[in-house]
Design a protein around this motif. Structure first.
Motif, PDB file in Angstrom:
ATOM      1  N   PHE A 134       4.184 -20.825 -43.058  1.00 16.01           N
ATOM      2  CA  PHE A 134       4.630 -19.190 -43.368  1.00 16.01           C
ATOM      3  C   PHE A 134       3.476 -18.548 -43.982  1.00 16.01           C
ATOM      4  O   PHE A 134       3.838 -17.542 -44.710  1.00 16.01           O
ATOM      5  CB  PHE A 134       5.937 -19.329 -44.019  1.00 16.01           C
ATOM      6  N   GLY A 141       1.605 -16.524 -42.382  1.00 19.79           N
ATOM      7  CA  GLY A 141       1.819 -15.175 -41.881  1.00 19.79           C
ATOM      8  C   GLY A 141       0.515 -14.400 -41.274  1.00 19.79           C
ATOM      9  O   GLY A 141       0.708 -13.493 -40.318  1.00 19.79           O
ATOM     10  N   GLN A 142      -0.446 -14.673 -42.033  1.00 16.49           N
ATOM     11  CA  GLN A 142      -1.609 -13.845 -41.598  1.00 16.49           C
ATOM     12  C   GLN A 142      -2.697 -14.759 -41.256  1.00 16.49           C
ATOM     13  O   GLN A 142      -3.063 -15.600 -41.757  1.00 16.49           O
ATOM     14  CB  GLN A 142      -2.254 -13.110 -42.677  1.00 16.49           C
ATOM     15  N   GLY A 152      -6.086 -13.829 -39.612  1.00 18.63           N
ATOM     16  CA  GLY A 152      -7.164 -13.129 -39.326  1.00 18.63           C
ATOM     17  C   GLY A 152      -8.551 -14.260 -39.047  1.00 18.63           C
ATOM     18  O   GLY A 152      -9.200 -14.187 -38.132  1.00 18.63           O
ATOM     19  N   ALA A 153      -8.641 -14.927 -40.307  1.00 21.15           N
ATOM     20  CA  ALA A 153      -9.793 -15.771 -40.192  1.00 21.15           C
ATOM     21  C   ALA A 153      -9.447 -16.924 -39.280  1.00 21.15           C
ATOM     22  O   ALA A 153     -10.778 -17.455 -38.379  1.00 21.15           O
ATOM     23  CB  ALA A 153      -9.920 -16.504 -41.706  1.00 21.15           C
ATOM     24  N   GLY A 186       3.642 -13.816 -35.585  1.00 20.18           N
ATOM     25  CA  GLY A 186       2.637 -13.368 -36.144  1.00 20.18           C
ATOM     26  C   GLY A 186       1.160 -13.683 -35.561  1.00 20.18           C
ATOM     27  O   GLY A 186       0.403 -12.995 -35.170  1.00 20.18           O
ATOM     28  N   GLN A 233      -1.109 -10.679 -33.934  1.00 31.49           N
ATOM     29  CA  GLN A 233      -2.424 -10.426 -34.366  1.00 31.49           C
ATOM     30  C   GLN A 233      -3.556 -11.021 -33.199  1.00 31.49           C
ATOM     31  O   GLN A 233      -4.643 -10.568 -33.122  1.00 31.49           O
ATOM     32  CB  GLN A 233      -2.553 -11.373 -35.753  1.00 31.49           C
ATOM     33  N   ASP A 281     -13.796 -11.140 -42.211  1.00 28.98           N
ATOM     34  CA  ASP A 281     -12.356 -11.955 -42.397  1.00 28.98           C
ATOM     35  C   ASP A 281     -12.052 -11.716 -44.085  1.00 28.98           C
ATOM     36  O   ASP A 281     -10.928 -11.921 -44.560  1.00 28.98           O
ATOM     37  CB  ASP A 281     -12.447 -13.051 -41.974  1.00 28.98           C
ATOM     38  N   TYR A 333      -8.850 -10.137 -46.093  1.00 31.78           N
ATOM     39  CA  TYR A 333      -7.723 -10.882 -46.857  1.00 31.78           C
ATOM     40  C   TYR A 333      -8.086 -10.472 -48.274  1.00 31.78           C
ATOM     41  O   TYR A 333      -6.941 -10.430 -48.846  1.00 31.78           O
ATOM     42  CB  TYR A 333      -8.101 -12.435 -46.503  1.00 31.78           C
ATOM     43  N   TYR A 373      -0.349  -1.400 -35.855  1.00 28.27           N
ATOM     44  CA  TYR A 373      -1.505  -2.449 -35.730  1.00 28.27           C
ATOM     45  C   TYR A 373      -2.486  -2.235 -34.564  1.00 28.27           C
ATOM     46  O   TYR A 373      -3.699  -2.267 -34.746  1.00 28.27           O
ATOM     47  CB  TYR A 373      -0.987  -3.842 -35.776  1.00 28.27           C
ATOM     48  N   MET A 378       1.407  -6.224 -39.128  1.00 26.65           N
ATOM     49  CA  MET A 378       0.433  -7.448 -38.922  1.00 26.65           C
ATOM     50  C   MET A 378       1.383  -8.525 -38.607  1.00 26.65           C
ATOM     51  O   MET A 378       0.827  -9.531 -37.910  1.00 26.65           O
ATOM     52  CB  MET A 378      -0.260  -7.607 -39.872  1.00 26.65           C
ATOM     53  N   ILE A 379       2.671  -8.558 -39.201  1.00 29.48           N
ATOM     54  CA  ILE A 379       3.288 -10.096 -39.305  1.00 29.48           C
ATOM     55  C   ILE A 379       4.573  -9.836 -38.765  1.00 29.48           C
ATOM     56  O   ILE A 379       5.195  -8.519 -38.495  1.00 29.48           O
ATOM     57  CB  ILE A 379       3.348 -10.407 -40.572  1.00 29.48           C
ATOM     58  N   ALA A 380       5.523 -10.975 -38.361  1.00 31.46           N
ATOM     59  CA  ALA A 380       6.930 -10.848 -38.223  1.00 31.46           C
ATOM     60  C   ALA A 380       7.515 -10.775 -39.663  1.00 31.46           C
ATOM     61  O   ALA A 380       7.420 -11.755 -40.442  1.00 31.46           O
ATOM     62  CB  ALA A 380       7.188 -12.106 -37.396  1.00 31.46           C
ATOM     63  N   ARG A 385     -11.532 -18.454 -49.002  1.00 38.40           N
ATOM     64  CA  ARG A 385     -10.589 -18.814 -47.873  1.00 38.40           C
ATOM     65  C   ARG A 385     -11.327 -18.774 -46.646  1.00 38.40           C
ATOM     66  O   ARG A 385     -11.216 -19.662 -45.731  1.00 38.40           O
ATOM     67  CB  ARG A 385      -9.251 -18.187 -48.116  1.00 38.40           C
ATOM     68  N   SER A 386     -11.897 -17.551 -46.405  1.00 36.56           N
ATOM     69  CA  SER A 386     -12.447 -17.280 -44.980  1.00 36.56           C
ATOM     70  C   SER A 386     -13.572 -18.297 -44.637  1.00 36.56           C
ATOM     71  O   SER A 386     -13.657 -19.023 -43.525  1.00 36.56           O
ATOM     72  CB  SER A 386     -12.801 -15.937 -44.907  1.00 36.56           C
ATOM     73  N   VAL A 415     -11.688 -21.711 -43.959  1.00 35.23           N
ATOM     74  CA  VAL A 415     -11.075 -21.683 -42.544  1.00 35.23           C
ATOM     75  C   VAL A 415     -12.360 -21.931 -41.423  1.00 35.23           C
ATOM     76  O   VAL A 415     -11.892 -22.513 -40.301  1.00 35.23           O
ATOM     77  CB  VAL A 415     -10.542 -20.138 -42.251  1.00 35.23           C
TER      78      VAL A 415
END
Lengths: 420, 298
Positions: A214, A216-217, A219-220, A244, A248, B10, B14, B132, B218-220, B259-260, B263
């Motif tokens: 969950f 949700g985002q 991007g990265a 999502g 996205q 990114d 965030y 978006y 951007m999300i559900a 975090r970016s 990832v």
């Protein structure tokens, strides 16, 4: 002498009357499904709707043949529905309470809940039918007498996806994954990666993104997938995470640049419609929803569900219905074996290795010593036609092609090259 | 090079999202000494309200560009209704109690609001993706990004600058800083602390609503989105120092970039990296990077 005969006749009449009364007492079925939390919308509530609709129509004798008897062999059924939210520890406590109030339990969407409940059901000796959770570990790591699962395990989703993707795109040389970082996402990716490697040795794994449930985002994560150069992107995302990812990823070209496989994508069809880009491979955890075969049972279920809830049923609703129909078939098989009002052991004996007609086709309790279902599977590709999302190039795989043989664990079977 | 630029971008996107959430949380803590767990629900309310208003706008056939106005309206509604309602209706009666009691009170509000959201909007997710995709895309190297990401960054920067200006260069801001420094002395000097509390909580609620409204496209938008947010915002605020706006900005940037990078280069560590950054900062500075010195009371 006459008095003795009268007394004996009266006693017999009482016994018969008691039997008839028991047969008319409703069979109480505890139903456990998500009514709150993020899994309620995509799975829990559609499943509850399926349970309620089919229980009502079963009691009225309105289900088509071969399930057209009223109730379970004439005995009405009654549902006691509770919420699956709260995690395995809470569910174990809820199960202990529920088991005292009902004759049978049907439930559980979360693999974590299923793994926790199965040993407790065995301890309490309560017939329990798991209807949705996907982890193959339930019957591969243990043997149960009181636990059954009428939904196929998740193995066949990912094996089917790998077969389908390579049949249609034999030049795939590299793959990437984006899955949720818990049992379901990890098992799905492990199975898919192993199946791709077994079917096409030398295939390269570019990246495996494991996201927080969950989150949700993404991007990265989408940037990483786009930069990875992978030919195919696999995801077992569900619920808000799945929606999502599509919302996205689509504007950024994720679905245009890569062949994307959404192994549990079917529930999103009704929600996202044409927002799912053309060419996306979509699975439904079995031959459910738009993947279901066109037969009387399926037409009846689709129409009845649509009429009641103004939405087509998704795979969770199909699997809920199959659990009820499977239990009904086992109950009636036990009746045919001579028990007018079968007890739990008689139902269990009838349930083992049972084959019954489900709403997505035939269900065979063929694995886990007759306790785990297998079904044929179907998978297809999304294509928007006239503003409506449709599934094209639908391919069906026989159950034996996408499930391990009895006695072999899924992982070992996949690594062996999916040998029959 | 474009890979590195993408990682940084990114991370900044965030961070911007994190900052909008953390700014409200840290502001409320700084002034009122309340760690507002209900902040997550106010974020969720912002997202749901934006999705409902925006969805209705699009369904009515109005120009899609107007859906941005619906986002702004959602922010105002959440701030103006929920802020005073919670502060005047509940928190006002709790001031003076222990910080833990106040935390538990806001936790109770969080639970109530989570269920209220389910009652009002149900358990199905809400989709409102028009804003978006509407502004189009741009590219960094080979990677395509929605312009909406730039909107998010711009809103975060403008919000940060506006808050800083309001705090340090306006009379009201200076009064608020005085209350942050020493509320008893401020009250003794004639500052209406009660009113400052109301204004602060309303502004904080508005910031939470802003975060939610901007995230909705951007999300559900689905049940439970507030839980994730409150945990992340708390981590950011702790890194920056509870009550520090600059700290929240720097904390958000550190967490977002870390975090970016994870990832991209170490996906297995993504779950862990945020809390690793938090742990490192707390080892070096137990009260966070920008914790304000406490007034010594005699």
């Amino acid at each position: 002498m006459n008095r003795i005969i009268h007394a004996a006749l009266l006693a017999c009449a009482c016994v018969l009357a008691a039997g008839a009364a028991l047969a008319q007492q409703p069979l109480r079925i505890g139903v456990v499904t998500f009514l709150s939390g993020p899994a309620a919308g995509p799975f829990g509530v559609p499943a509850r709707n399926g349970f309620e609709l089919v229980a009502e129509m079963t009691n009225a004798g309105q289900v088509p043949a071969p399930h057209n008897t009223k109730g379970f062999g004439g005995r009405p059924i009654e549902l006691v529905i509770i919420d699956e939210a709260g995690g395995p520890q809470k569910q174990v406590a809820e199960f202990r309470n529920l088991a005292q109030r009902v004759d049978v339990v049907i439930g559980y969407i979360s693999s974590g809940d299923c793994l926790a409940i199965a040993p407790v059901a065995e301890e309490l000796r309560k017939l329990t039918v798991l209807f949705d959770c996907g982890t193959p570990r339930i019957f591969e790591d243990a043997t149960y007498k009181y636990v059954f699962r009428t939904g196929p395990s998740g193995t066949m989703d990912n094996v089917s996806a790998a077969l389908y993707a390579l049949e249609r795109n034999p030049n795939i040389r590299s793959i990437a994954g984006i899955n949720q970082n818990y049992a379901w996402g990890q098992d799905s990716w492990t199975d898919f990666e192993a199946a791709m490697k077994a079917l096409k040795p030398g295939i390269e794994v570019k990246t495996s993104q494991m996201t927080k449930l969950f989150a949700g985002q993404f991007g990265a994560e989408i940037s990483t997938l786009l930069s990875s150069g992978a030919d195919l992107v696999h995801s077992s995302f569900w619920g808000g995470d799945l929606e999502g990812l599509v919302l996205q990823g689509a504007p950024r070209g994720l679905f245009q640049k890569h062949l994307v496989v959404l192994s549990a994508g079917e529930p999103a069809i009704n929600r996202l419609g044409a927002r799912i880009p053309d060419g996306t491979i979509i699975g439904a955890r079995g031959p459910f929803g738009p993947f279901a075969p066109d037969n009387d049972l399926n037409r009846w279920f689709k129409n009845a569900f649509q009429e009641r809830y103004a939405l087509p049923p998704n795979y969770a609703a199909y699997k809920a219905t199959n659990a009820l129909l499977g239990l009904k078939a086992a109950y009636e098989k036990a009746q045919k074996a001579g028990a007018a009002t079968p007890n739990q052991d008689q139902i269990i004996a009838a349930f083992e290795n049972l084959s019954f007609d489900g709403v997505g086709g035939q269900v065979r309790m063929a694995l886990g010593k007759g306790h785990q279902a297998v079904m044929d599977n179907a998978i297809g590709t999304a294509k928007t036609v006239g503003g409506q999302l449709t599934i094209v190039d639908l391919k069906r795989y026989p159950a034996e092609r996408v499930n391990p043989p009895e006695g072999l664990k899924s992982e070992a079977w996949i690594k062996s090259g999916l040998k029959k | 090079m474009s890979n590195f630029a993408a990682v940084v971008f990114d991370g900044v996107v965030y961070s911007s999202w994190l900052f909008l959430m953390a700014a409200g949380l840290t502001l409320i803590y700084g002034v009122m000494r309340i760690l507002n767990i209900a902040h997550g629900s106010l974020y969720a309310l912002g997202a749901y309200t934006a999705a409902s208003l925006g969805g209705a706008w699009i369904a009515a056939g109005y120009a899609p560009a107007g859906s941005f106005a619906m986002l702004a309206l959602a922010v105002l509604l959440v701030g103006a209704v929920m802020g005073p309602l919670i502060e005047r209706g509940l928190l006002k009666w709790m001031y003076g109690k222990d910080e833990i009691v106040l935390l538990l009170v806001t936790y109770a509000v969080f639970l109530i609001l989570e269920d209220a959201i389910k009652l009002v909007w149900g358990v199905e997710s809400k989709l409102f993706s028009e804003p978006y995709a509407l502004p189009g895309n741009f590219a960094i190297g080979a990677l395509v990004y929605p312009v909406y990401n730039l909107v998010l960054i711009a809103v975060a920067v403008v919000t940060g600058l506006a808050l800083s200006w309001a705090l340090y260069y306006t009379r009201q801001g200076k009064l608020l800083l005085a209350v942050i420094h020493d509320r008893e002395m401020s009250a003794a000097m004639g500052i209406n602390v009660d009113r400052v509390y109301l204004a602060t909580f309303t502004l904080g609620a508005m910031l939470a609503g802003l975060g939610g409204a901007l995230t909705a496209p951007m999300i559900a938008v689905s049940p439970g989105i507030g839980v994730e947010v409150i945990v992340l915002s708390f981590a950011v605020v702790v890194v920056g120092g509870l009550g520090s706006l600059g700290g929240a900005a720097l904390g958000a940037l550190m967490v977002g970039l870390a975090r970016s990078v994870a990832v991209r280069y170490w996906p297995e560590g993504e779950l862990f990296i945020i809390y690793f950054v938090m742990a490192l900062v707390l080892i070096a500075r137990p009260k966070g990077l920008f914790s304000a010195p406490e007034a010594r009371k005699i």
